[in-house]
Structures are given as structure tokens and as C-alpha cells.
Design an enzyme around this catalytic site. Structure first.
Site, PDB file in Angstrom:
ATOM      1  N   LYS A 187     -10.575  -1.544  10.412  1.00 48.09           N
ATOM      2  CA  LYS A 187     -10.551  -2.745   9.572  1.00 48.09           C
ATOM      3  C   LYS A 187     -11.008  -3.977  10.362  1.00 48.09           C
ATOM      4  O   LYS A 187     -11.113  -5.071   9.821  1.00 48.09           O
ATOM      5  CB  LYS A 187      -9.134  -3.009   9.057  1.00 48.09           C
ATOM      6  CG  LYS A 187      -8.425  -1.816   8.426  1.00 48.09           C
ATOM      7  CD  LYS A 187      -8.811  -1.597   6.992  1.00 48.09           C
ATOM      8  CE  LYS A 187      -7.849  -0.591   6.342  1.00 48.09           C
ATOM      9  NZ  LYS A 187      -8.250  -0.220   4.989  1.00 48.09           N
ATOM     10  N   GLN A 227      -4.748  -5.598   6.933  1.00 49.80           N
ATOM     11  CA  GLN A 227      -5.694  -6.539   6.314  1.00 49.80           C
ATOM     12  C   GLN A 227      -5.669  -7.924   6.946  1.00 49.80           C
ATOM     13  O   GLN A 227      -6.461  -8.780   6.581  1.00 49.80           O
ATOM     14  CB  GLN A 227      -5.391  -6.663   4.812  1.00 49.80           C
ATOM     15  CG  GLN A 227      -5.544  -5.371   4.041  1.00 49.80           C
ATOM     16  CD  GLN A 227      -6.982  -4.852   4.022  1.00 49.80           C
ATOM     17  OE1 GLN A 227      -7.936  -5.629   4.122  1.00 49.80           O
ATOM     18  NE2 GLN A 227      -7.124  -3.545   3.911  1.00 49.80           N
ATOM     19  N   HIS A 232       0.859  -1.175   0.000  1.00 46.27           N
ATOM     20  CA  HIS A 232       0.000   0.000   0.000  1.00 46.27           C
ATOM     21  C   HIS A 232       0.905   1.238   0.000  1.00 46.27           C
ATOM     22  O   HIS A 232       2.024   1.186   0.500  1.00 46.27           O
ATOM     23  CB  HIS A 232      -0.852  -0.047   1.271  1.00 46.27           C
ATOM     24  CG  HIS A 232      -1.937   0.973   1.356  1.00 46.27           C
ATOM     25  ND1 HIS A 232      -1.700   2.279   1.701  1.00 46.27           N
ATOM     26  CD2 HIS A 232      -3.278   0.875   1.152  1.00 46.27           C
ATOM     27  CE1 HIS A 232      -2.844   2.941   1.714  1.00 46.27           C
ATOM     28  NE2 HIS A 232      -3.829   2.118   1.380  1.00 46.27           N
ATOM     29  N   ASP A 269       2.859  -4.716   8.191  1.00 44.27           N
ATOM     30  CA  ASP A 269       1.597  -3.984   8.033  1.00 44.27           C
ATOM     31  C   ASP A 269       0.461  -5.001   8.165  1.00 44.27           C
ATOM     32  O   ASP A 269       0.238  -5.813   7.264  1.00 44.27           O
ATOM     33  CB  ASP A 269       1.593  -3.305   6.653  1.00 44.27           C
ATOM     34  CG  ASP A 269       0.247  -2.662   6.311  1.00 44.27           C
ATOM     35  OD1 ASP A 269      -0.729  -2.872   7.048  1.00 44.27           O
ATOM     36  OD2 ASP A 269       0.194  -1.968   5.276  1.00 44.27           O
ATOM     37  N   CYS A 287      -4.758   2.265  -3.856  1.00 47.68           N
ATOM     38  CA  CYS A 287      -3.545   2.829  -3.221  1.00 47.68           C
ATOM     39  C   CYS A 287      -2.356   1.887  -3.358  1.00 47.68           C
ATOM     40  O   CYS A 287      -1.507   1.790  -2.454  1.00 47.68           O
ATOM     41  CB  CYS A 287      -3.789   3.178  -1.758  1.00 47.68           C
ATOM     42  SG  CYS A 287      -5.005   4.484  -1.533  1.00 47.68           S
TER      43      CYS A 287
END
Length: 409
Positions: A229, A206, A126, A203, A367
Site C-alpha cells: 500500500k 490506508q 475491513h 490498522d 471487504c
């Protein structure tokens, strides 16, 4: 056509937003990778905070301040357990994943990365896990290295290993791709990075709502994610960091809470986690996030994952049967994201026509422009599933896509 392990209708009853019409059709919400919807317990927690205990935290000498502080710190403890951190002080509240990555770039990066050093990211990152490192490299004279992919949207691990050297100071990589759904081999990535002395930032924006996270088992140095999220509010998230690293890192921002003493002759800084939490935080949303964590725990990550995997397989089966549909990202290990297009049709047009049928999907580059450049496309249509989605909703998506494909052929 419901999952055998969960009562999905009962779960759906807990999400008020799902029970409405959009463009005259019942809402089908497949934009969960952008943000998940919120159960009533989270919405009520926000209202209850402002109705009952609204107060600033940590320094107030009155009952409301004590209640607010206790509720606020309870969320920190829940996050510690949610990701199996060793100590509660290793959990820093942030504005979200992007804020967490920028914090690491501005503190660890400025303190420990210099001219000639290298930072490794992947092609599927991202923008929030690319741009902060580009800015740091420009400032410090460091270099950005990029792990390439194969056509299925999987990292080329041999080429990753070849990128690593004693110059590598940080590997910053996504756990699960927001654009493709690919789940990366994080344990192997971390192990290889540590072998050359590099630190690793993952990261987890997700992955947190789908996968079990154990930062101790992963031996990861930094892990970031966003509450929204994971069925929680927008505008807050968390950063996990190993105690030793957090203690070595300089503060990020100056202000209240992050200090021990201040005089015009100099300032001494607070202990972790408060050293990185300057100013009044997003108290209400932090407290409400605790309800989201409890809600996930009650439903069960394993059951959520099983249902979402069932939806993923069903969606792939239904969309595969439509002439002209092209898939992007067919990794062996995925979270519940289907990224696709229709030959000769712009993704934005597909999204608009699905919206007219009450179906919310994301279109565009997500993104992840370097990833779209890798596939040679402007963007995709992304349908991302959550625990409250159903096979009946996927049938509606497939009917809509089939009609668009026939109409635009």
C-alpha cells in the site's frame, strides 16, 4: 493543471506500469487503496537482490549471507524511523496487515483475553479487522462490541466512550477507512481506551502512505501496515508493538529463527523481534521495501498529501456536477478516496464501463460488508488517488461517469 509543489510528470516517469494502454486507451490507475504501483527503484531492488546477493539471512557464515542480512535489517531500521518507534526491536516483519492482526489475535488475544472480556471494533472495519476477533471471541467466550457511525461515515465518539468499560481489553480500529477514506480520531480513541486499561491496535494499511505516523506520540500499543500500500512489494508488511507487550506475548509460530535452543525435552525462545519471525522470511521484498520508504522520504509526505488532497477536492467537484451521482462517506477528515455510485446503476457495471475507457477503479463491498449494510447498498465505485495521479485523469473519470449516467438514466 499540475500540483504546484511537485513535478508529477517526473514522478510518473518513475512508474513504468503507468505508461501503457488498457483496452486501447492510456491507463488511468485509480485503484491505489487496493495496491499502489511501484517505482523503478523498488523493482530494481528486487532484481538486484536475486542477481547479486540472494542468500538466506542471519545464520550463513559467508559474504552473501552477510550482505543479505545487513540489507534485510536495514529495512527494519528504516521502518522504525518511518513510524518513529522507540526501538528497532519493536518492529516485526509480517506478510502484511492481515497477518499482523492475526498475529496479535493469536498471541496477545489468546494470552490476555478471556471469557466475559470485550473487544471493540468499528462499523467501518475491513474484514481482516473483524474476523480474527470474531474467531477469538468464539474461542475464548469474549464479546465483540461495535462503534456506530453517522451518515457522513464518521465514528460516533460519544457512543464509543459508552462502549468502554473495565471489561474492554482491546480496541482494534482502522486509522483511515479503505472504503470511505474517513480518517478516524486515533489519538482520542487511544486515550479513551487507555483510560479504562484497554490496549489499542491501529490498522494503518490506508494511512501509512498518506499520513505522518508517530507511534510514540500516539502512544499506540500495536500498529500494523502492508508494504504494497506504500509503493512497496506485495506479501510483506510490519507490526509495531511496545517492547513490554511483545516480550509478554507468547510466540505465534514455531520453527527456525524464533528459538534459542531446542531439545526433545523443551525449547527456549528467541528475543524480540525474532521470536515472532519463524522460518525464512520474504527477504527480497523486505529489502525492496526499504527503497519504497526512501522514495517516499525523498518526495516528502507533506507534498504527497497536499497533491492528493488537491486531487480529492477536484474529483469531488467534478463528480458532484453529474446528475445521479451519490457519494458515500463525506467525513471532514479524509485520505484521497472517493466512494460513489450512480442512481439505478450497479457498481460492477460502472466499473466495467470505466475499464473499457482504460480507467481502473474498484467496485463492490471493498471487504467491508458491515459498512455496506449500514448504507443499505451492495457496494460502491471507489476511486483512490496517489501521488502519480493527475487532474487530467480525473477529467477522464468524470467524462466516463457522466456518459454512463446519461446512457443508463
Amino acid at each position: 493543471m499540475m500540483s504546484t509543489s511537485l513535478d508529477i510528470e517526473r514522478i510518473r516517469e518513475q512508474f513504468p506500469i503507468l505508461h501503457q494502454e488498457v483496452n486501447g486507451k492510456p491507463l488511468v490507475y485509480f485503484d491505489n487503496a487496493a495496491t499502489t504501483q511501484k517505482p523503478t527503484v523498488v523493482i530494481s531492488a528486487l532484481e538486484n537482490y536475486y542477481k547479486g546477493i540472494n542468500s538466506n539471512i542471519h545464520r550463513g557464515a559467508h559474504a552473501l549471507a552477510d550482505q543479505a542480512t545487513t540489507a534485510f535489517e536495514a529495512t527494519r531500521l528504516s521502518i522504525k524511523d518511518f513510524i518513529n518507534a522507540k526501538e528497532v526491536e519493536e518492529v516485526i516483519f509480517t506478510k502484511g496487515t492481515t497477518d499482523g492482526i492475526n498475529l496479535i489475535a493469536a498471541t496477545f488475544g489468546r494470552a490476555f483475553i478471556g471469557e466475559g472480556d470485550e473487544i471493540v471494533v468499528s462499523t467501518m472495519e475491513h474484514h481482516s479487522n473483524i474476523v480474527p476477533w470474531q474467531m477469538l471471541c468464539e474461542e475464548k467466550g469474549a464479546q465483540l462490541k461495535v462503534i456506530p457511525l453517522n451518515a457522513k461515515g464518521e465514528l460516533l465518539m460519544e457512543e464509543y466512550e459508552a462502549l468502554l468499560s473495565e471489561k474492554t481489553k482491546l480496541v482494534a480500529v482502522v486509522h483511515a477507512s479503505n472504503a470511505l477514506g474517513t480518517v478516524n480520531p486515533i489519538s482520542e480513541i487511544i486515550s479513551n481506551a487507555h483510560a479504562v486499561g484497554a490496549k489499542v491496535l491501529v490498522d494503518g494499511a490506508q494511512s501509512c502512505s498518506h499520513l505522518d505516523i508517530d507511534v510514540q506520540a500516539l502512544d499506540v500499543d500495536f500498529f500494523v501496515s502492508s508494504a504494497h500500500k506504500i509503493y512497496g512489494p506485495t506479501g510483506m508488511g510490519f507490526l509495531y508493538g511496545k517492547r513490554q507487550l511483545l516480550e509478554e506475548m507468547p510466540p505465534y509460530q514455531g520453527g527456525g529463527e524464533m528459538i534459542k535452543t531446542v531439545s526433545f525435552e523443551g525449547t527456549t525462545y528467541n528475543e524480540i523481534p525474532y521470536k515472532f519471525e519463524a522460518g525464512t522470511p520474504n527477504i527480497a521484498d523486505v529489502i525492496a521495501f526499504n527503497e519504497a520508504i526512501h522514495w517516499i522520504s525523498q518526495v516528502g509526505k507533506e507534498a504527497i498529501r497536499a497533491h492528493e488532497n488537491e486531487l480529492l477536492a477536484y474529483a469531488h467537484e467534478k463528480l458532484s456536477a453529474i446528475d445521479g451521482v451519490i457519494f458515500y462517506g463525506e467525513a471532514e477528515d479524509k485520505v484521497a478516496v472517493v466512494s460513489f455510485g450512480i442512481q439505478g446503476v450497479h457498481p460492477f457495471d460502472i466499473g466495467m464501463m470505466l475499464d473499457a475507457r482504460g480507467i481502473a477503479v474498484r467496485t463492490g463491498h471493498h471487504c467491508t460488508q458491515p459498512l455496506m449494510q449500514f448504507f443499505g447498498i451492495e457496494g460502491t465505485v471507489r476511486a483512490s488517488f496517489s501521488v502519480y495521479n493527475t487532474k487530467e485523469e480525473i477529467d477522464k473519470l468524470a467524462e466516463g461517469v457522466a456518459k454512463i449516467a446519461r446512457m443508463m438514466a
